[in-house]
Design a protein around this motif. Structure first.
Motif, PDB file in Angstrom:
ATOM      1  N   ALA A   1      49.660 -79.452 -45.707  1.00 53.09           N
ATOM      2  CA  ALA A   1      49.505 -79.924 -44.333  1.00 53.09           C
ATOM      3  C   ALA A   1      50.146 -78.960 -43.340  1.00 53.09           C
ATOM      4  CB  ALA A   1      50.129 -81.314 -44.202  1.00 53.09           C
ATOM      5  N   ILE A   2      51.329 -78.453 -43.687  1.00 54.77           N
ATOM      6  CA  ILE A   2      52.029 -77.504 -42.819  1.00 54.77           C
ATOM      7  C   ILE A   2      51.239 -76.202 -42.702  1.00 54.77           C
ATOM      8  CG2 ILE A   2      54.096 -76.061 -42.660  1.00 54.77           C
ATOM      9  CD1 ILE A   2      55.616 -78.434 -43.972  1.00 54.77           C
ATOM     10  N   LYS A   3      50.773 -75.707 -43.842  1.00 55.25           N
ATOM     11  CA  LYS A   3      50.057 -74.434 -43.872  1.00 55.25           C
ATOM     12  C   LYS A   3      48.747 -74.503 -43.084  1.00 55.25           C
ATOM     13  CE  LYS A   3      48.091 -71.068 -47.119  1.00 55.25           C
ATOM     14  NZ  LYS A   3      47.871 -70.752 -48.550  1.00 55.25           N
ATOM     15  N   ASN A   4      48.049 -75.643 -43.200  1.00 58.96           N
ATOM     16  CA  ASN A   4      46.724 -75.759 -42.585  1.00 58.96           C
ATOM     17  C   ASN A   4      46.712 -76.583 -41.311  1.00 58.96           C
ATOM     18  OD1 ASN A   4      44.767 -74.510 -44.738  1.00 58.96           O
ATOM     19  ND2 ASN A   4      46.231 -75.750 -45.883  1.00 58.96           N
ATOM     20  N   LYS A   5      47.912 -77.003 -40.877  1.00 54.89           N
ATOM     21  CA  LYS A   5      48.053 -77.774 -39.641  1.00 54.89           C
ATOM     22  C   LYS A   5      47.158 -79.021 -39.620  1.00 54.89           C
ATOM     23  CE  LYS A   5      49.642 -73.879 -36.860  1.00 54.89           C
ATOM     24  NZ  LYS A   5      49.997 -73.070 -38.040  1.00 54.89           N
TER      25      LYS A   5
ATOM     26  N   VAL B   1      53.870 -88.517 -35.893  1.00 54.97           N
ATOM     27  CA  VAL B   1      54.380 -87.322 -35.211  1.00 54.97           C
ATOM     28  C   VAL B   1      53.306 -86.256 -35.142  1.00 54.97           C
ATOM     29  CG1 VAL B   1      56.790 -87.697 -35.881  1.00 54.97           C
ATOM     30  CG2 VAL B   1      55.280 -86.429 -37.394  1.00 54.97           C
ATOM     31  N   ASP B   2      53.490 -85.340 -34.197  1.00 57.61           N
ATOM     32  CA  ASP B   2      52.595 -84.197 -34.095  1.00 57.61           C
ATOM     33  C   ASP B   2      53.069 -83.065 -34.989  1.00 57.61           C
ATOM     34  OD1 ASP B   2      50.961 -85.441 -32.197  1.00 57.61           O
ATOM     35  OD2 ASP B   2      52.337 -84.875 -30.578  1.00 57.61           O
TER      36      ASP B   2
ATOM     37  N   GLU C   1      67.964 -80.695 -43.129  1.00 59.12           N
ATOM     38  CA  GLU C   1      67.689 -82.109 -42.896  1.00 59.12           C
ATOM     39  C   GLU C   1      66.188 -82.367 -42.961  1.00 59.12           C
ATOM     40  OE1 GLU C   1      70.029 -84.487 -42.580  1.00 59.12           O
ATOM     41  OE2 GLU C   1      71.434 -82.856 -42.987  1.00 59.12           O
ATOM     42  N   SER C   2      65.837 -83.629 -43.186  1.00 54.97           N
ATOM     43  CA  SER C   2      64.436 -84.011 -43.177  1.00 54.97           C
ATOM     44  C   SER C   2      63.836 -83.773 -41.801  1.00 54.97           C
ATOM     45  CB  SER C   2      64.327 -85.504 -43.538  1.00 54.97           C
ATOM     46  OG  SER C   2      63.075 -86.017 -43.153  1.00 54.97           O
ATOM     47  N   PRO C   3      62.535 -83.441 -41.727  1.00 48.72           N
ATOM     48  CA  PRO C   3      61.886 -83.305 -40.414  1.00 48.72           C
ATOM     49  C   PRO C   3      62.031 -84.557 -39.566  1.00 48.72           C
ATOM     50  CG  PRO C   3      60.451 -82.497 -42.152  1.00 48.72           C
ATOM     51  CD  PRO C   3      61.611 -83.151 -42.830  1.00 48.72           C
ATOM     52  N   ILE C   4      62.220 -85.697 -40.207  1.00 49.27           N
ATOM     53  CA  ILE C   4      62.344 -86.959 -39.467  1.00 49.27           C
ATOM     54  C   ILE C   4      63.615 -86.977 -38.617  1.00 49.27           C
ATOM     55  CG2 ILE C   4      62.525 -89.475 -39.720  1.00 49.27           C
ATOM     56  CD1 ILE C   4      60.956 -89.228 -42.316  1.00 49.27           C
ATOM     57  N   ALA C   5      64.617 -86.174 -39.017  1.00 47.75           N
ATOM     58  CA  ALA C   5      65.898 -86.179 -38.304  1.00 47.75           C
ATOM     59  C   ALA C   5      65.735 -85.799 -36.831  1.00 47.75           C
ATOM     60  CB  ALA C   5      66.879 -85.229 -38.994  1.00 47.75           C
TER      61      ALA C   5
END
Length: 801
Positions: free
Chosen positions: A91-95, A458-459, A468-472
């Motif tokens: 998901a990160i790589k391909n947005k 989230v976007d 930390e987790s991205p949620i932080a």
């Protein structure tokens, strides 16, 4: 003459019929005998199914279809283990949002499974990323937390410097991230832990009550690693520090010539001012931090280490001063992070001692240490050990433990290799942990009425640079109020590991739409335990342990009715490429099941994967083998051109029919799918020899074949006008007496030497058998007959002179 079998038309036709009729939908009809067949639900990757997936799915589909024909209410479900790091990385790589990635992957997998004609009840489909599902994953976590089995602790994690997330040990290969190939280092973080060690004894004891293949039981026991021994204190010279070690061989204490501590041991930092070679120690610690626990514990690797120059320990039984080393083969997460080394009687210690020139003292008679051999003897006589000399090992253990207890320097101890389960992941795509951190109240459980605690929309879900987790970073979601005091508080931002959703999914299948509980009491009481569970050997340690642990916890809390989740557990072998190597894109040997289905048909693929070899062993793919299975199904199709109207078995094939029913029935139950198919191939050869098959024989034959090849057999059933559908038919029965051949072939001998053979009826009278024998060898009877011997059912021997 019948037309050529067109699998493309037939298979789509019957898949639609099954869908329209909801042929395999199962009701909780508690009046019928139940059978719960389960395969491990897959992780829906972007690559879709590979040809390894159909092997276990087909095997249990065969069992499920057979059981339905035998009158059972069969639960054979499918779902998706869909949270996890691979989806997040993609998901990160391909947005693309992980939710969208997961939805697309699940749709692809489902289409492929549907094309293979599996008899899953799709009305019970589950997905671990569905809030209605992870509601109950979170609910179980809260139960564990309230029972004191979930806690937070400082733990070292494998940190990928590129993915910016913590990795499980199995995700680290040769010091780099399995996914991206970047360097992995060790970081200490506050992690949620589950106290699986509290259930170590129960997890071992429970194996006595289940039907698991032996290698699965062994892998479970080895992973738990229960042992009995002693904890012993070694004083650090000139310090108040005591290094406590655990050993299963306290009888060898007089043979200790050095100690080893983990590079992470807190004593090292505490006494750094006393360590004269501090720079070398720091360099070694940094090197060790780049390895996973699996790599560090590998027995075959070369031993490395650095002496702590300036610190020594005192052997508590003889007062001798010994050096202290650090080495990466000692783990802080196992035992106490320190060990005593007895190089004369431990291979690892011996290799270390030989490399660094450390003393080796034999303390159990029988080890030829002078010739650079060690002996890890569990029996023998103690030597060079003061008051233990002359004792057998078992007696020496008792005496030394008494000595340690009396002196206050040790005690008897049962230990486990099993560690508590690290349950945190610093990532977005996982179940939120339903805990709130309050400065005043500490860690507070979310109210159950607030479940499910859903992931924030989230976007951006990019990883953070601080671990930390991205949620932080999602402060609107993180900042909340404490359920206890009403003051300001923060939500937990770590998410659960992928293991969480897979630890209880088999329970949800029993009642997947329940909004009031993880499943109703009635459904759980009816369906549990799972009757037959099949999965890969790679999951017979962690996944199996984790799910058994959760189940036993739920059983102790009267939520489930059985102490074990699975009554039977089997594992399948891997399907390799044609070159005998593991299939991978890099090797160019991957086979796409879609291509096989298109060219040869789903039934061909199913038949081939069951015929490829012994189910529990790995097997190499063969295009010729696939073609051979297609030829077999073509021969089955053409049988319709030689059918007679007789509804009974022909007299000359009656025994063969009953033998085949017996063998196929038994082989389907014992993983011998290849020999079951071989017996059906042999039967069809008999039909072709006669160039005819009765309608009764044909009906039985295609019923036996149906679980393996459901589409072609449904079509043939319909063409012949049999009642209903074949999936609704009754499984054939055999008569044991009719499985025994009445006509047998026996040898005819003259003076003990075989001269011919004759066919006889098993019950034929002795006089008639001898007469037939003499007729068969009449031209060879040139002497005077002095004796005629008949061994019933075996030989006739004519003695002449």
């Amino acid at each position: 003459m019948s037309e050529v079998y067109n699998h493309k038309i037939v298979e789509k036709k019957w898949q639609k019929v099954w869908d329209d009729e909801k042929a395999f939908k199962v009701e909780n009809d508690y009046s019928k005998p139940k059978y719960y067949a389960l395969v491990e639900f897959p992780y829906p990757s972007g690559q879709g199914l590979h040809v390894g997936h159909p092997r276990p799915y087909t095997a249990l589909d065969i069992v499920a279809r057979k059981r339905r024909m035998q009158g059972y209410n069969v639960l054979y479900p499918m779902g998706w283990d869909a949270f996890g790091l691979p989806t997040e990385n993609y998901a990160i790589k391909n947005k693309i949002h992980p939710k969208v990635v997961t939805k697309n992957n699940v749709q692809r997998f489902k289409e492929q499974l549907h094309a293979l004609g599996y008899s899953f009840d799709w009305d019970r489909e589950i997905n671990t990323t569905d809030p209605n599902y992870y509601h109950w994953t979170q609910w179980i976590f809260l139960k564990l937390f309230k029972a004191g089995l979930a806690y937070k602790s400082e733990m070292p994690i494998n940190w990928c410097t590129s993915c910016k997330v913590g990795l499980a040990n199995e995700e680290v290969v040769n010091g780099v991230c399995e996914r991206c190939g970047s360097e992995v280092v060790r970081k200490v973080k506050s992690q949620w832990m589950l106290k699986i060690t509290e259930y170590a004894d129960k997890l071992i004891e429970g194996l006595d009550s289940v039907d698991y293949v032996e290698k699965v039981k062994v892998s479970q026991k080895n992973w738990i690693g229960k042992s009995e021994g002693a904890e012993v204190d070694f004083i650090v010279k000139g310090k108040e520090e005591k290094l406590r070690i655990y050993t299963t061989r306290p009888d060898t204490l007089f043979g200790v010539t050095y100690m080893v501590v983990s590079p992470e041991h807190p004593m090292i930092e505490k006494y750094k001012e006393d360590i004269k070679n501090w720079n070398a120690v720091v360099e070694y610690k940094e090197m060790a931090a780049k390895k996973s626990d699996f790599e560090r514990a590998e027995l075959a690797k070369e031993k490395t280490g650095v002496v702590l120059d300036g610190l020594t320990a005192i052997n508590p039984v003889n007062g001798k001063e010994i050096p202290i080393w650090i080495s990466d083969y000692v783990l802080m997460t196992y035992g106490t992070g320190a060990i005593m080394a007895v190089p004369a009687h431990d291979e690892r210690d011996w290799e270390f001692a030989k490399k660094f020139g450390l003393p080796i003292i034999e303390v159990v008679a029988g080890g030829d240490v002078q010739n650079e051999a060690f002996t890890n003897v569990a029996t023998g006589t103690i030597v060079n050990s003061d008051f233990l000399n002359g004792l057998e090992v078992a007696d020496a253990k008792k005496k030394i433990i008494e000595f340690l207890s009396e002196k206050g320097i040790g005690e008897k101890k049962v230990n486990f290799k099993l560690r508590d389960w690290v349950f945190s992941r610093q990532r977005y795509w996982g179940e939120p942990i339903p805990i709130i951190a309050c400065d005043k109240c500490g860690y507070v459980p979310l109210e159950e009425s607030e479940l499910p605690l859903e992931l924030p929309e989230v976007d951006s879900y990019m990883p953070t640079d601080n671990g930390e987790s991205p949620i932080a970073a999602m402060t609107d979601w993180v900042n909340t109020t404490c359920p206890c005091c009403g003051g300001p508080a923060k939500r937990e931002t770590d998410t659960m590991p992928q293991w969480a959703g897979s630890s209880w999914y088999f329970l949800r299948y029993t009642d997947p739409d329940n909004n009031e509980a993880l499943a109703s009491k009635e459904a759980l009481n009816y369906w549990l335990p799972v009757d037959w569970y099949n999965g890969g050997m790679e999951h017979t340690t962690l996944h199996l342990l984790y799910s058994r642990f959760w189940h036993k916890f739920l059983y102790d809390n009267k939520i489930v009715p059985t102490s074990e989740p699975y009554q039977k557990r089997t594992s399948h072998g891997m399907i390799l490429g044609e070159n005998g190597e593991k299939m991978s894109k890099s090797r160019g040997n991957v086979v796409n099941p879609d291509d096989i289905i298109t060219e040869y048909g789903a039934d061909t693929l199913r038949t081939y994967e069951m015929f490829i070899g012994a189910f529990e062993l790995s097997a190499s793919w063969s295009e010729d083998g696939v073609k051979g299975c297609r030829r077999f199904l073509d021969r089955v199709w053409k049988l319709q051109d030689m059918i007679t109207d007789d509804l009974e078995y022909s007299s000359d094939l009656e025994t063969k029919m009953h033998q085949t029913i017996k063998k196929v029935s038994a082989d389907f139950e014992s993983l011998k799918y290849n020999t079951a198919i071989a017996s059906m191939m042999a039967l069809i050869n008999e039909f072709y020899k006669k160039n005819q098959v009765t309608k009764g024989e044909f009906k039985t034959f295609i019923t036996l074949l149906n679980p393996v090849a459901p589409h072609i057999t449904e079509e043939l059933w319909s063409i012949l006008g049999f009642e209903g559908k074949i999936y609704q038919a009754t499984w054939p029965e055999f008569d044991e007496e009719k499985t025994v051949e009445n006509t047998i072939e026996i040898a005819v001998q003259i003076n003990g030497k075989t001269k011919g053979t004759i066919a006889i009826n098993r019950e034929e009278a002795k006089e008639d058998v001898i007469a037939k024998a003499k007729e068969e060898i009449a031209d060879k009877l040139t002497g005077t007959i002095v004796k005629e011997i008949y061994v019933p059912g075996r030989i006739v021997n004519i003695v002449q002179k």
